[in-house]
Design an enzyme around this catalytic site. Sequence first.
Site, PDB file in Angstrom:
ATOM      1  N   ASP A  49      18.083 -44.821  30.676  1.00 19.20           N
ATOM      2  CA  ASP A  49      17.829 -44.204  29.184  1.00 19.20           C
ATOM      3  C   ASP A  49      16.139 -43.325  29.108  1.00 19.20           C
ATOM      4  O   ASP A  49      16.288 -42.255  28.760  1.00 19.20           O
ATOM      5  CB  ASP A  49      17.905 -44.519  27.587  1.00 19.20           C
ATOM      6  CG  ASP A  49      17.463 -43.685  26.700  1.00 19.20           C
ATOM      7  OD1 ASP A  49      18.856 -42.556  26.845  1.00 19.20           O
ATOM      8  OD2 ASP A  49      16.563 -43.919  26.241  1.00 19.20           O
ATOM      9  N   GLU A 121      24.071 -44.153  32.087  1.00 17.43           N
ATOM     10  CA  GLU A 121      22.335 -44.313  32.320  1.00 17.43           C
ATOM     11  C   GLU A 121      22.154 -46.220  32.866  1.00 17.43           C
ATOM     12  O   GLU A 121      21.258 -46.146  33.741  1.00 17.43           O
ATOM     13  CB  GLU A 121      21.915 -44.337  30.785  1.00 17.43           C
ATOM     14  CG  GLU A 121      21.919 -43.335  29.956  1.00 17.43           C
ATOM     15  CD  GLU A 121      21.931 -43.583  28.349  1.00 17.43           C
ATOM     16  OE1 GLU A 121      21.337 -42.754  27.450  1.00 17.43           O
ATOM     17  OE2 GLU A 121      21.904 -44.942  27.695  1.00 17.43           O
TER      18      GLU A 121
END
Length: 226
Positions: A49, A121
């Site tokens: 992220d 992610e």
Amino acid sequence: MKLSADLKALEARLGHTFSRPDLLVRAVTHSSMSSPTRQDNQRLEFLGDRVLGLVMSEALLEHDKSAAEGTLAPRFNALVRKEACADVAREIDLGEALKLGRSEMMSGGRRKEALLGDAMEAVLAAVYRDAGFDVAKALILRLWGARVHTVDADARDPKTSLQEWAQARKLPPPKYELVKRSGPDHAPVFTIAAKLENGASAQATDNSKRKAEQAAASALLAQVNS
């Protein structure tokens, strides 16, 4: 470590051959499959992220050198939110490579937006850990492609825009109600109603509750602004 056929195929779709294959295995392992000897992808998701955020921040600054922070922020949010990650995951068939526990697999986990977004992610973090930032950046820019250049100038979440509309008119925040849930457990369909205190309302249907809420908010915004 030798990768399974599905992970070798995923490597090919990513365009990156891992020098540490264990990173890719961990990136596609959901917590429902974790064990004392098998790590899941949650820590990689956390890192991925942040890697994605930095790459998108730089890309947006480079794409529009005169944009103010107030313009860049909603564009950034549109590019890094879970829905965008899940869309990219679908494009590379990431769901087919996920390692899921039986219950998660039976409930349609390979198609769940949250699982796909998290795994995407995690894969980005795996590439970063395997080959460094420059390689991860190049991969992200390739996978996200034209999204950076075509993201709406005002890419705010419709729910945020509707709440701001209500606040500007001294109305309470909009409410979202589940009108109906249909379909099997592994592929549910949600009908959501967005409502304002002034009586205005709109409905939308999607197989993601969050997307249904966003679509209902967007429909209600169009209605009150018409």
